[in-house]
Design an enzyme around this catalytic site. Structure first.
Site, PDB file in Angstrom:
ATOM      1  N   GLU A 327     -18.463  -9.123 -14.077  1.00  0.00           N
ATOM      2  CA  GLU A 327     -19.326  -8.529 -15.098  1.00  0.00           C
ATOM      3  C   GLU A 327     -20.686  -8.210 -14.487  1.00  0.00           C
ATOM      4  OE1 GLU A 327     -18.014 -10.350 -19.405  1.00  0.00           O
ATOM      5  OE2 GLU A 327     -19.572 -11.409 -18.308  1.00  0.00           O
ATOM      6  N   CYS A 328     -21.150  -6.996 -14.652  1.00  0.00           N
ATOM      7  CA  CYS A 328     -22.480  -6.562 -14.249  1.00  0.00           C
ATOM      8  C   CYS A 328     -22.755  -6.933 -12.783  1.00  0.00           C
ATOM      9  CB  CYS A 328     -23.530  -7.137 -15.197  1.00  0.00           C
ATOM     10  SG  CYS A 328     -25.110  -6.250 -15.138  1.00  0.00           S
ATOM     11  N   GLY A 329     -23.580  -7.958 -12.517  1.00  0.00           N
ATOM     12  CA  GLY A 329     -23.834  -8.349 -11.140  1.00  0.00           C
ATOM     13  C   GLY A 329     -22.571  -8.733 -10.397  1.00  0.00           C
ATOM     14  N   THR A 427     -16.735  -4.642 -15.090  1.00  0.00           N
ATOM     15  CA  THR A 427     -17.467  -3.911 -16.122  1.00  0.00           C
ATOM     16  C   THR A 427     -18.958  -4.145 -15.943  1.00  0.00           C
ATOM     17  OG1 THR A 427     -17.500  -5.744 -17.714  1.00  0.00           O
ATOM     18  CG2 THR A 427     -15.600  -4.257 -17.790  1.00  0.00           C
TER      19      THR A 427
END
Length: 436
Positions: A327-329, A427
């Site tokens: 997720e993200c990072g 994501t």
């Protein structure tokens, strides 16, 4: 019976978190059990709440969660003496289009739970106008009740007197006024507060905040303003399926942005979680059946992540046979490369083709509704996932097959579709809940 109160303000940066922590610790020092919650999608503040109270805090979110899920989460406050919900942004700030049970505004939670709002007002650069702002917030929405006001960063006794008189004339209670006090300022970085676990002196800072607030705020009057609250039985919990039976979870200063309610929901469903630290060059547990890389601050540690061969090789070996999700990072680290703020390009794990740059900064912020085009750990193709995105990194390349069709809260399609390749998915949004 617990007493419930919402801490909010006209805007961000006014001092909501500091006041919440100070009140929680001051009442705890008096022998009261205090339970905190965070309204909205903030994955940093709950750790500060836990540091202040000794009790785990979770997020409640009217855009992503239904009333039953919110009732289930706040039910943990049943055995507390005081329950505090810290708001996000300004009291009525949410998105334009309604979500599951509201727009994500703090006012939704206040009205839903029947808890009065304690406003933090920073009257810097104004005097009587502060009373007009408070009165406007009090009268804006009929179902939201104002308990009173705490003034923050008051410049002088004369300044305080002017603001107090105006608030009294408007019929608004003033519980206290805090002069400027640099010693209780919480350090910040680009995604919000520096995380609680990164601050060795966080306990002392909260103690000083509690002492300072107890000196300038009538704690008894604030407590009397809270509403007696009888929690309603929850018909359902959070709609979250664990991504696997045994989950290898990256957890350190670079990978820590995951909502506490997610971890609790996974464990409640019988999943086991084993943590590992990429920054310490640790590989995921080989006995796990799925690996999850949360968001965090990989852009601050990109050189170290790139140099940690044991982590990278172990993750690649894991991904050969088992699912990995970021997720993200975490998504950024699964990609090919990450360019840091100084323009230095660092090779990442290469499990996805994503390439990002923190040197080319642009804020990406908002709720996300994703319709999965393919499965990801814990969720089947076609599932509708609700989450939130907040980062400054720019996509340089996103060549893999899109994972989902992603919309913002207005229904507009956005470019951050996520990616999938083999057993690996990622994501840019942080998952909050799946639509029922």
């Amino acid at each position: 019976m617990p007493a419930g109160l919402v801490i909010s303000a006209p805007a961000s940066g006014v001092g909501k978190t500091t006041l919440t922590l100070a009140l929680a610790r001051a009442w705890r020092n008096r022998g009261l059990n205090v339970q905190c919650f965070k309204s909205g999608p903030d994955y940093i503040d709950p750790a500060f709440h836990a540091a202040a109270t000794g009790r785990a805090s979770v997020n409640v979110d009217s855009w992503a969660m239904d009333r039953g899920a919110i009732a289930h989460l706040v039910g943990r406050g049943t055995d507390a003496d005081v329950v505090l919900a810290e708001g996000s942004m300004g009291l009525f700030d949410g998105v334009a289009a309604r979500g599951v049970s509201g727009t994500g505004a703090t006012a939704d939670i206040a009205e839903m739970l029947g808890w009065p709002v304690l406003l933090v007002i920073d009257p810097s650069g104004q005097a009587q106008t502060a009373a007009a702002i408070a009165a406007g917030l009090r009268d804006y929405r009929a179902g939201v009740q104002l308990a009173g006001v705490v003034l923050n960063r008051v410049a002088s006794p004369r300044h305080e007197d002017l603001v107090r008189r105006a608030l009294n004339d408007a019929g608004i209670a003033v519980f206290g006024a805090l002069p400027r006090h640099a010693e209780i300022s919480l350090p910040k970085r680009h995604l919000g507060l520096v995380q609680a676990e990164e601050q060795a002196e966080i306990g002392k800072l909260i103690d000083e905040a509690a002492r300072f607030v107890a000196e300038h705020v009538d704690l008894d009057a604030v407590l009397r303003s809270a509403a007696s609250w009888s929690p309603q039985p929850a018909a359902n919990g959070i709609n979250v399926t664990p991504p696997g039976q045994r989950i290898a979870l990256a957890r350190d200063a670079a990978f820590s942005f995951i909502y506490p309610h997610m971890l609790e929901a996974w464990r409640a469903a019988g999943a086991e979680i084993s943590t590992f630290s990429p920054l310490a060059d640790e590989a995921p547990d080989a006995s796990a059946d799925v690996c999850w890389l949360p968001g965090g601050y990989p852009e601050l540690h990109a050189g170290k992540i790139a140099a940690n061969a044991r982590f990278r090789d172990g993750l690649r070996a894991f991904a050969d046979k088992r699912p990995v999700h970021g997720e993200c990072g975490g998504y950024m680290v699964l990609g090919t490369a990450l360019t840091d703020a100084d323009g230095v390009r660092h090779e990442m794990t290469g499990l996805l083709g994503l390439e990002t740059s923190f040197a080319k900064r642009r804020m990406h912020l908002g709720y996300r509704l994703a319709a999965l085009a393919a499965p990801m750990p814990g969720h089947q193709a076609g599932a509708r996932l609700r989450g939130h995105e907040f980062h400054y990194s720019t996509i340089i390349a996103q060549p893999d097959t899109p994972l989902a069709v992603v919309h913002d809260a207005t229904g507009a399609v956005i470019a951050e579709t996520g990616s999938r390749r083999g057993h690996v998915t990622g994501t840019f949004f942080h998952l909050i809940a799946e639509d029922r």
